[in-house]
Scaffold this active site. Structure first.
Site, PDB file in Angstrom:
ATOM      1  CE  LYS A  18     -28.832  99.000  10.223  1.00  0.00           C
ATOM      2  NZ  LYS A  18     -27.658  98.705  11.028  1.00  0.00           N
ATOM      3  CG  ASP A 145     -25.469  96.087   8.518  1.00  0.00           C
ATOM      4  OD1 ASP A 145     -25.479  94.946   9.026  1.00  0.00           O
ATOM      5  OD2 ASP A 145     -25.399  97.139   9.185  1.00  0.00           O
TER       6      ASP A 145
HETATM    7  O1  C5P Z   1     -19.178  94.475   7.305  1.00  0.00           O
HETATM    8  P1  C5P Z   1     -18.941  95.920   7.637  1.00  0.00           P
HETATM    9  O2  C5P Z   1     -17.841  96.533   6.814  1.00  0.00           O
HETATM   10  O3  C5P Z   1     -20.184  96.740   7.644  1.00  0.00           O
HETATM   11  O4  C5P Z   1     -18.440  95.922   9.154  1.00  0.00           O
HETATM   12  C1  C5P Z   1     -17.689  96.969   9.708  1.00  0.00           C
HETATM   13  C2  C5P Z   1     -16.943  96.456  10.932  1.00  0.00           C
HETATM   14  O5  C5P Z   1     -17.877  96.189  11.993  1.00  0.00           O
HETATM   15  C3  C5P Z   1     -16.204  95.153  10.740  1.00  0.00           C
HETATM   16  O6  C5P Z   1     -14.911  95.387  10.249  1.00  0.00           O
HETATM   17  C4  C5P Z   1     -16.168  94.582  12.145  1.00  0.00           C
HETATM   18  O7  C5P Z   1     -15.148  95.204  12.904  1.00  0.00           O
HETATM   19  C5  C5P Z   1     -17.485  95.038  12.735  1.00  0.00           C
HETATM   20  N1  C5P Z   1     -18.554  94.019  12.621  1.00  0.00           N
HETATM   21  C6  C5P Z   1     -18.524  92.926  13.472  1.00  0.00           C
HETATM   22  N2  C5P Z   1     -19.513  91.994  13.387  1.00  0.00           N
HETATM   23  C7  C5P Z   1     -20.523  92.126  12.491  1.00  0.00           C
HETATM   24  C8  C5P Z   1     -20.566  93.248  11.624  1.00  0.00           C
HETATM   25  C9  C5P Z   1     -19.557  94.182  11.720  1.00  0.00           C
HETATM   26  O8  C5P Z   1     -17.621  92.779  14.315  1.00  0.00           O
HETATM   27  N3  C5P Z   1     -21.478  91.186  12.455  1.00  0.00           N
END
Ligand code: C5P
Length: 294
Positions: A18, A145
């Site tokens: 991605k 994602d």
């Molecule tokens: O959702 P995912 O586990 O991929 O996200 C990892 C971390 O990235 C989250 O715990 C958060 O701290 C940060 N994040 C964020 N805003 C987003 C996506 C991710 O702050 N839109």
């Protein structure tokens, strides 16, 4: 997403990288997650997942980055399989082989792409149907994602990355070079250390870009708001961007996601292939990949 059925019991599904061509952070929710506005494409390199029928759930990992996954206790693919099985009221059973070609913690959604491809594959292997909203909810519970990786085609992501609309039509032969300097980056750390003061969304997106130059020109007005925080943690990212910018054929260079992978945009896949050879030759310690875009 292309699915190849090899025989009755075996499926092979690519899980493409991605790439955030632009990534604007527009705010933050009360739960800490950030709101964003991003133009996303898929390509340049792919993991590949092979699915076979089995009486148990088993995952093996091969490929150049398999070692980096060895100690991950709760692989996202296994979690995806369990959640999907629960939804279907089935025992989670499948033999999965992940060919790990994408670097880990690299800003190109490797784990999310693998989880999305697992959902797509098991869906086929277990021959079940499920409502789109249910599928999207399972995907989102695995990571912000994962829903976009389920789509797998050029899109605009808003919300926390889960509000998806189709992106513009892109030039057919667009080429990308992806470079990672082998520095893993923790996404939460980068979000915590955000340095951008500008909260504006991306500018209006034309419905189609007729040339790579037109796309690069539009992108040059957009940003990746995570770039400064990532450079502060891994200054080598600046060297990667410089190396791409120094290449005479590179139309635009920018970091993807929370880094450290950067992309270079090229007029054609051939231009990208030749540039990737030059980069790999002059920087033998970097991971360099190239390809088209979907
Ligand atoms: O959702 P995912 O586990 O991929 O996200 C990892 C971390 O990235 C989250 O715990 C958060 O701290 C940060 N994040 C964020 N805003 C987003 C996506 C991710 O702050 N839109």
């Amino acid at each position: 997403m292309t699915i190849h059925m090899q025989d009755e019991a075996v499926l092979t599904i690519p899980a493409p990288a991605k790439v955030n061509l632009a990534l604007h952070i527009t705010g933050q929710r009360d739960d800490g997650y950030h709101m964003l506005d991003s133009l996303v494409v898929f390509g340049g390199a792919s993991d590949v997942i092979h699915f076979r029928q089995s009486d148990h759930l088993h995952l093996s990992v091969t490929g150049p980055f398999s070692e980096d996954l060895r100690h991950e206790p709760d692989n996202l693919m296994v979690r995806a399989a369990r959640l999907l099985a629960e939804e279907f009221g089935l025992k989670a059973k499948a033999d999965l082989t992940l060919e790990k070609n994408l670097p880990i913690a690299a800003g190109i959604g490797g784990g999310s792409a693998d989880a999305a491809a697992t959902i797509m594959g098991l869906f086929q292997l277990w021959d079940r149907t499920v409502r789109d909203e249910t599928l999207r909810a399972i995907a989102l519970s695995l990571g912000a994602d994962v829903p976009m990786c389920l789509e797998g085609s050029c899109l605009r992501a808003e919300g926390i990355g889960d509000e998806l609309t189709s992106g513009p039509r892109l030039p057919n032969d667009l080429g990308l070079v992806l470079i990672n300097p082998h520095i893993p980056i923790s996404t939460p750390d980068i979000f915590k250390n955000l340095k951008s003061k500008d909260n504006s969304p991306m500018g209006p997106i034309p419905s189609a870009f007729l040339s790579a130059t037109a796309l690069a020109e539009w992108l040059s007005e957009q940003r990746n708001d995570l770039e400064l925080a990532a450079i502060a943690q891994a200054p080598i990212i600046e060297n990667v961007l410089q190396a791409l910018n120094d290449d005479g054929d590179c139309l635009l260079a920018r970091m993807s996601g929370s880094g450290a992978t950067c992309y270079g945009m090229f007029a054609t896949k051939k231009h990208a292939e030749y540039a990737a050879r030059r980069m790999a030759f002059s920087h033998p310690n970097w991971w360099v990949s190239h390809g088209g875009v979907q």
